[in-house]
Enzyme design. Structure first.
Site, PDB file in Angstrom:
ATOM      1  N   ASP A  42       0.862  -1.186   0.000  1.00  0.00           N
ATOM      2  CA  ASP A  42       0.000   0.000   0.000  1.00  0.00           C
ATOM      3  C   ASP A  42       0.895   1.232   0.000  1.00  0.00           C
ATOM      4  OD1 ASP A  42      -2.319   1.765   0.348  1.00  0.00           O
ATOM      5  OD2 ASP A  42      -3.359  -0.072   0.917  1.00  0.00           O
TER       6      ASP A  42
ATOM      7  N   HIS B 198      -2.849   2.914  -4.640  1.00  0.00           N
ATOM      8  CA  HIS B 198      -2.228   2.432  -3.399  1.00  0.00           C
ATOM      9  C   HIS B 198      -0.795   1.983  -3.698  1.00  0.00           C
ATOM     10  CE1 HIS B 198      -5.788   2.773  -0.842  1.00  0.00           C
ATOM     11  NE2 HIS B 198      -6.476   2.451  -1.925  1.00  0.00           N
TER      12      HIS B 198
ATOM     13  N   GLU C 109      -9.925   2.525  -5.287  1.00  0.00           N
ATOM     14  CA  GLU C 109      -9.628   3.932  -5.002  1.00  0.00           C
ATOM     15  C   GLU C 109      -8.510   4.503  -5.879  1.00  0.00           C
ATOM     16  OE1 GLU C 109     -10.908   4.207  -0.365  1.00  0.00           O
ATOM     17  OE2 GLU C 109      -8.966   3.277  -0.746  1.00  0.00           O
TER      18      GLU C 109
END
Ligand code: ACM
Length: 761
Positions: free
Chosen positions: A200, A261, A326
């Site tokens: 991440d 990420h 995302e």
């Protein structure tokens, strides 16, 4: 007066079609299997487990032998029993526990037959043997003297194939020993998938031999307080964990998150960036959605395939998670390089670019006989049928995927996001403020009545997520996971016959096992909610349990002491609010029969008891991004986490008597503002301070009224833990009023939050 929970419902045999639940028996006689088996038929009599009992396994059956030895080890740990495991058939005159292999069982299914002379565990697979062993372990109550297992027949098989937990090892790192321990306790709940979030923005945690900077650079970040934080798993450690997981029938699904990420990877290898002429990025020490994505250069796909190549060599799982969540497309839209690649590919918008990305990586995995799993953002037209959709924006993506013919796993936020606190008790560790209780999880229903039977078969199962931004330690991972993971296990395994009061009852012996094994589980469901109030020189103490315990058919009492002793089953029983002298110490705990089921709550009733309100005991003015955060440098229990909406640090103390001029004091804490909020950051009120470091404003009856008092803040730099602000006198206001407390501050960082407030005479 009753505390509202001490009522006893008569015990009843609850029957469904093929099921007799074990709570027809007295509690002491129940082992309490979690997850609830599909069928339990009780007979009469007992099998006595004593030192004359021998566990027998078929010759040369390694799976049965491992399951039998596991059973013996678990009974040693929780019951102090030592039983031998022998190969071959039993003599007719010995009492035996026998493991048998038989066809006719589905994968993971097993049966247990208990008679007075013999217990037989039967399964077709080694996983089934193992689950039979685990259930048999739980049929014996977890007490040193417990020896009797009721005569019964169990047939058991799971409702869903995917029963998982996701662990985020990027935001905070857990040791290999912890991962193994977690896999171990997962398997006792028949949870069979560990989705391991390894990469991440805040850290790359998997050694990749071809790209050493991923871990020499990408595994380390500088925290807001300047300390270096990090760690990673070597390939040898991962292999060792995978070998262990195989012995527990837990499949590890690794996640390499892309195209977003990705900041830790980009920090290690800046050529992966989507910013043309990229500035060097650090590994992030901020929480929230970051904007940095991998670019579309052929060298980047080569990098990703090389990384995945090593992942595939390490992890035998058929499933590889490629993230997909995302991915904010701003950088792709702004990059001339990415746009040029997009034109060459004939792609005209950024969403389609992500589809291309997913498909291309999916094809790579497919060519290596693996299936890609992705968060539900991958659900775009053209998604390959092999791809598995992990539904986290609620459950709707799972439905859409199933209708389209894609397999899906239910992992919905917030219901299965275990970074939420699990009660409003002051004992909860940091996390997201919204409560997702054990009962909320238990009531989650994976069956979607809008899907046909064929479509239902695409729902592989469910998993809960342990995101660790705010779960800094391994102890807290256990607390956030347990016992909610037991509820996930039951939802995934037991299907519609599950029953909340019965689950709570079985949780009592399960909690004893957790304690025997040393697991730091949450006792929230059994916890004590204290309320303290001042009255005429004494403290009025009101104790209660959480409403979700009300449903239980359990003999629940709260017992307390005022002499500094630990509460015991013979301590005074709490019946009604107590009036306790200032200076005394009260200790209280919840009991089920003679079993203490909550940790002890202790309070020193000093001069401030009942007068101070912590941030938990106030209302938040809003809950946009509500968090429970730990004060920097917190040392003592008094510095327990503070409840704050990071978008609006503002609290309401309701119904305060302000008749005479009253003194107000407050303790506050300066927290690092390390959040990526995108354009939402502009919505946070700053620059409205009237003293240099800002102040705590006091408003009466609304937060937009003119402030009636200001408590100036100290310079943030020196302010660790909770800082008590000098008292101010409020002007008199006739009657009772709501008092609003909010911070005015010069900048986003630091974020000031309220620990407690006291409005005294
Ligand atoms: C997610 O919570 N970003 C999957």
């Amino acid at each position: 007066m009753r505390n509202g929970l001490s009522c006893r419902r008569p015990r009843a045999a609850v029957q469904t079609a093929a099921l007799v639940l074990t709570f027809a028996l007295p509690l002491a006689a129940q082992g309490g299997v979690i997850p609830l088996p599909t069928e339990i038929h009780l007979g009469s009599g007992w099998f006595s487990v004593d030192s004359a009992v021998v566990i027998r396994v078929p010759p040369a059956d390694r799976g049965a032998d491992a399951a039998a030895r596991h059973l013996a080890r678990l009974w040693t740990r929780t019951n102090g029993l030592t039983l031998p495991v022998r190969s071959g058939g039993a003599r007719a005159d010995t009492r035996t526990i026998e493991f048998r292999r038989r066809s006719g069982f589905t994968q993971e299914a097993y049966g247990i037959n208990v008679t007075r002379q013999r217990i037989t565990v039967t399964a077709g697979s080694s996983a089934g043997m193992y689950y039979g062993a685990v259930s048999l372990w739980q049929l014996l109550p977890p007490a040193a003297g417990a020896r009797q297992i009721p005569v019964q027949t169990i047939r058991d098989a799971p409702s869903y194939a995917w029963r998982g937990l996701m662990l985020d090892s990027s935001r905070h790192f857990q040791s290999p020993a912890f991962i193994r321990a977690m896999i171990d306790w997962m398997s006792w709940h028949k949870l069979n998938v560990l989705h391991w979030h390894l990469t991440d923005d805040q850290g790359w945690r998997l050694q990749i031999r071809k790209y050493p900077r991923l871990t020499s650079v990408g595994a380390w970040r500088v925290e807001p307080d300047g300390t270096r934080y990090g760690g990673y798993y070597t390939q040898d450690e991962v292999r060792d964990i995978i070998r262990f997981a195989a012995t527990r029938y837990v499949q590890i699904v690794p996640e390499i998150d892309m195209p977003g990420h990705a900041q830790a990877a980009i920090a290690a290898y800046p050529a992966l960036s989507s910013i043309d002429r990229a500035p060097r990025l650090p590994v992030s020490s901020r929480w929230g959605v970051h904007s940095h994505l991998f670019n579309f250069e052929p060298s980047t796909f080569e990098f990703l395939e090389n990384v995945l190549g090593e992942v595939l060599q390490l992890f035998p799982s058929r499933f590889v998670h490629i993230g997909g969540d995302e991915a904010v497309k701003d950088e792709w839209n702004a990059s001339a390089l990415v746009q040029a690649r997009a034109r060459k590919l004939g792609i005209h918008d950024a969403a389609a670019l992500q589809t291309y990305f997913t498909q291309r990586i999916g094809r790579y995995l497919g060519a290596h006989h693996r299936r890609s799993v992705g968060w539900d953002e991958i659900l775009q037209p053209g998604l390959g049928h092999e791809a598995i959709v992990m539904s986290w924006h609620g459950a709707s993506a799972a439905r859409t995927a199933a209708i389209r013919g894609n397999d899906a796993v239910l992992a919905p936020d917030p219901m299965l996001y275990f970074d939420h606190r699990q009660s409003s008790l002051p004992t909860e560790p940091p996390g997201r403020l919204g409560v997702i209780s054990l009962q909320d999880v238990y009531r989650f229903e994976p069956r979607d009545s809008q899907l046909s039977e064929t479509q239902q078969r695409h729902i592989l199962g469910l998993q809960a997520e342990l995101w660790t931004e705010h779960i800094q330690t391994e102890h807290r991972v256990e607390w956030m996971a347990l016992p909610r993971a037991a509820a996930v296990a039951e939802v995934g395994w037991s299907g519609p016959q599950r029953n909340w009061p019965d689950f709570l009852e079985r949780l009592v012996p399960m909690s004893v096992r957790y304690r025997a094994i040393g697991l730091d589980y949450a006792d929230s469901v059994f916890g004590i909610q204290p309320q303290l109030a001042r009255s005429a020189g004494a403290v009025r103490v009101t104790l209660s349990n959480l409403p979700e315990l009300l449903d239980a058919a359990l003999d629940i009492t709260i017992r307390y002491t005022l002499d500094g002793q630990e509460p015991s089953p013979t301590s005074a029983r709490y019946e009604a609010p107590l009036s306790v002298a200032v200076g005394a110490e009260i200790r209280a705990a919840t009991f089920v029969g003679a079993e203490q089921v909550s940790r002890t709550w202790t309070s020193h009733l000093d001069a401030h008891a009942g007068a101070r309100r912590t941030s938990h005991e106030l209302d938040l003015c809003s809950n946009n991004v509500g968090l429970l955060l730990e004060p920097r440098g917190a040392r003592s229990a008094a510095d327990s986490p503070v409840a704050v909406d990071i978008m609006n640090p503002c609290w309401i103390y309701r119904d305060v008597d302000l008749g005479q001029g009253r003194e107000i004091t407050a303790a506050v804490t300066a927290l690092p503002f390390n959040y990526e909020l995108g354009s939402d950051a502009a919505k946070i009120r700053i620059g409205d301070n009237r003293t240099p470091a800002g102040e705590l404003e006091v408003h009466i009856d609304g937060c937009d009224t003119a402030s009636v008092s200001l408590l100036p803040l100290p310079p943030a730099a020196g302010a660790g833990g909770l800082v008590e602000l000098p008292a101010q006198t409020l002007p008199p206001f006739a009657g009772r009023h709501d008092v609003c407390l909010r911070f005015a501050r010069p900048s986003l960082d630091p974020l000031w939050a309220l620990g407690w407030v006291e409005i005294g005479t």
